[in-house]
Design a protein around this motif. Structure first.
Motif, short mmCIF file in Angstrom:
data_model
loop_
_atom_site.label_atom_id
_atom_site.label_comp_id
_atom_site.label_asym_id
_atom_site.label_seq_id
_atom_site.Cartn_x
_atom_site.Cartn_y
_atom_site.Cartn_z
N GLU A 89 -9.45 12.26 -0.43
CA GLU A 89 -10.20 11.02 -0.26
C GLU A 89 -10.41 10.71 1.22
OE1 GLU A 89 -8.89 8.46 -4.22
OE2 GLU A 89 -7.55 8.51 -2.48
N ARG A 90 -9.41 10.97 2.03
CA ARG A 90 -9.54 10.71 3.47
C ARG A 90 -10.59 11.61 4.11
NH1 ARG A 90 -3.63 8.94 5.76
NH2 ARG A 90 -3.40 7.24 4.31
N TRP A 91 -10.62 12.88 3.73
CA TRP A 91 -11.65 13.79 4.26
C TRP A 91 -13.03 13.34 3.83
CZ3 TRP A 91 -10.89 16.92 8.12
CH2 TRP A 91 -9.63 17.46 8.35
N LEU A 92 -13.16 12.91 2.58
CA LEU A 92 -14.46 12.46 2.08
C LEU A 92 -14.91 11.18 2.77
CD1 LEU A 92 -13.96 13.22 -1.72
CD2 LEU A 92 -15.30 14.53 -0.07
N ILE A 93 -13.99 10.25 2.99
CA ILE A 93 -14.33 9.02 3.70
C ILE A 93 -14.76 9.34 5.13
CG2 ILE A 93 -13.35 6.90 4.68
CD1 ILE A 93 -11.66 6.75 2.06
N ALA A 94 -14.07 10.27 5.78
CA ALA A 94 -14.45 10.66 7.14
C ALA A 94 -15.85 11.26 7.17
CB ALA A 94 -13.43 11.65 7.70
N ALA A 95 -16.19 12.07 6.17
CA ALA A 95 -17.52 12.68 6.11
C ALA A 95 -18.60 11.62 5.90
CB ALA A 95 -17.58 13.72 5.00
N ILE A 96 -18.36 10.71 4.98
CA ILE A 96 -19.33 9.64 4.72
C ILE A 96 -19.47 8.74 5.94
CG2 ILE A 96 -19.74 7.56 3.33
CD1 ILE A 96 -18.35 9.12 1.00
N TYR A 97 -18.35 8.43 6.57
CA TYR A 97 -18.39 7.59 7.76
C TYR A 97 -19.15 8.27 8.90
CZ TYR A 97 -16.96 4.35 11.38
OH TYR A 97 -16.97 3.44 12.38
N GLY A 98 -18.95 9.57 9.06
CA GLY A 98 -19.70 10.31 10.08
C GLY A 98 -21.20 10.22 9.86
N GLY A 99 -21.63 10.32 8.61
CA GLY A 99 -23.05 10.16 8.29
C GLY A 99 -23.54 8.75 8.60
N GLY A 100 -22.70 7.76 8.33
CA GLY A 100 -23.06 6.38 8.64
C GLY A 100 -23.19 6.14 10.14
N VAL A 101 -22.29 6.74 10.92
CA VAL A 101 -22.38 6.62 12.38
C VAL A 101 -23.68 7.27 12.86
CG1 VAL A 101 -21.36 7.35 14.57
CG2 VAL A 101 -19.90 6.46 12.75
N GLY A 102 -24.02 8.42 12.30
CA GLY A 102 -25.27 9.09 12.68
C GLY A 102 -26.48 8.20 12.40
N ASN A 103 -26.48 7.52 11.25
CA ASN A 103 -27.58 6.62 10.93
C ASN A 103 -27.61 5.40 11.86
OD1 ASN A 103 -28.41 8.29 8.90
ND2 ASN A 103 -27.61 7.05 7.24
N MET A 104 -26.44 4.89 12.23
CA MET A 104 -26.42 3.76 13.17
C MET A 104 -26.94 4.18 14.54
SD MET A 104 -25.76 1.00 11.69
CE MET A 104 -25.86 0.07 13.20
N ILE A 105 -26.64 5.38 14.96
CA ILE A 105 -27.18 5.89 16.22
C ILE A 105 -28.70 5.91 16.15
CG2 ILE A 105 -27.40 7.95 17.67
CD1 ILE A 105 -24.42 8.51 17.01
N ASP A 106 -29.25 6.40 15.03
CA ASP A 106 -30.71 6.42 14.87
C ASP A 106 -31.29 5.00 14.93
OD1 ASP A 106 -30.57 9.12 14.54
OD2 ASP A 106 -30.99 9.11 12.39
N ARG A 107 -30.65 4.07 14.26
CA ARG A 107 -31.16 2.69 14.24
C ARG A 107 -31.16 2.09 15.64
NH1 ARG A 107 -31.89 1.12 9.10
NH2 ARG A 107 -30.67 2.16 7.50
N LEU A 108 -30.12 2.40 16.43
CA LEU A 108 -30.07 1.87 17.80
C LEU A 108 -31.07 2.57 18.70
CD1 LEU A 108 -26.20 1.53 18.21
CD2 LEU A 108 -27.87 -0.32 17.93
N ARG A 109 -31.26 3.87 18.54
CA ARG A 109 -32.17 4.63 19.41
C ARG A 109 -33.63 4.41 19.05
NH1 ARG A 109 -30.99 10.70 19.32
NH2 ARG A 109 -32.73 10.69 20.77
N PHE A 110 -33.95 4.46 17.76
CA PHE A 110 -35.34 4.49 17.33
C PHE A 110 -35.79 3.24 16.57
CE2 PHE A 110 -33.83 9.01 16.86
CZ PHE A 110 -34.40 9.47 18.03
N GLY A 111 -34.84 2.50 16.00
CA GLY A 111 -35.20 1.37 15.14
C GLY A 111 -35.41 1.79 13.70
N TYR A 112 -35.14 3.03 13.38
CA TYR A 112 -35.28 3.55 12.03
C TYR A 112 -34.35 4.75 11.88
CZ TYR A 112 -38.35 6.82 14.48
OH TYR A 112 -38.85 7.73 15.37
N VAL A 113 -34.16 5.19 10.65
CA VAL A 113 -33.36 6.37 10.37
C VAL A 113 -34.30 7.53 10.15
CG1 VAL A 113 -31.70 7.43 8.79
CG2 VAL A 113 -31.51 5.02 9.36
N VAL A 114 -34.02 8.63 10.80
CA VAL A 114 -34.80 9.86 10.59
C VAL A 114 -34.32 10.45 9.28
CG1 VAL A 114 -35.34 12.16 11.45
CG2 VAL A 114 -35.07 10.26 13.05
N ASP A 115 -35.18 10.47 8.27
CA ASP A 115 -34.83 11.03 6.96
C ASP A 115 -35.66 12.26 6.67
OD1 ASP A 115 -32.86 9.25 6.22
OD2 ASP A 115 -34.24 7.90 5.22
#
Length: 115
Positions: A89-115
């Protein structure tokens, strides 16, 4: 020590997320697509200003607030939960959280998520 490993794993997910999005931005035009597996799987570059299926489009402040609350909840649960998470569960939470951080970086840089 385990928290450090999980954090490094999440950072690796963020790096992979940002690298693949960089490749998309460099190689696929907006709304263009590339066949990854001919006839089975293709990648399409779209911009998402909302959540899933563009729900709450343009509410970047809401996504930042949710991200901060969930970050606090994950840290609380990781260190103080009465019944601890399993290692998987901890590994899975870390993976999901990493994806969320990546999306937050996109929102701060571009104002949208690159999908």
């Amino acid at each position: 020590m385990q928290f450090l490993l999980m954090s490094l794993f999440a950072l690796g997910i963020v790096a992979l997320d940002q690298w693949t999005k960089f490749l998309v931005l460099q190689n696929i035009p907006l709304y263009g697509h590339v066949d990854a597996i001919e006839g089975l799987f293709h990648l399409t570059y779209v911009r998402n200003t909302g959540a899933a299926f563009s729900a709450f489009a343009g509410a970047q402040w809401l996504f930042a607030l949710i991200f901060l609350v969930l970050t606090a909840a994950i840290i609380y649960e990781y260190f103080w939960k009465r019944q601890p998470f399993t290692t998987l569960e901890r590994w899975l939470i870390a993976a999901i959280y990493g994806g969320g951080v990546g999306n937050m970086i996109d929102r701060l840089r571009f104002g949208y998520v690159v999908d």
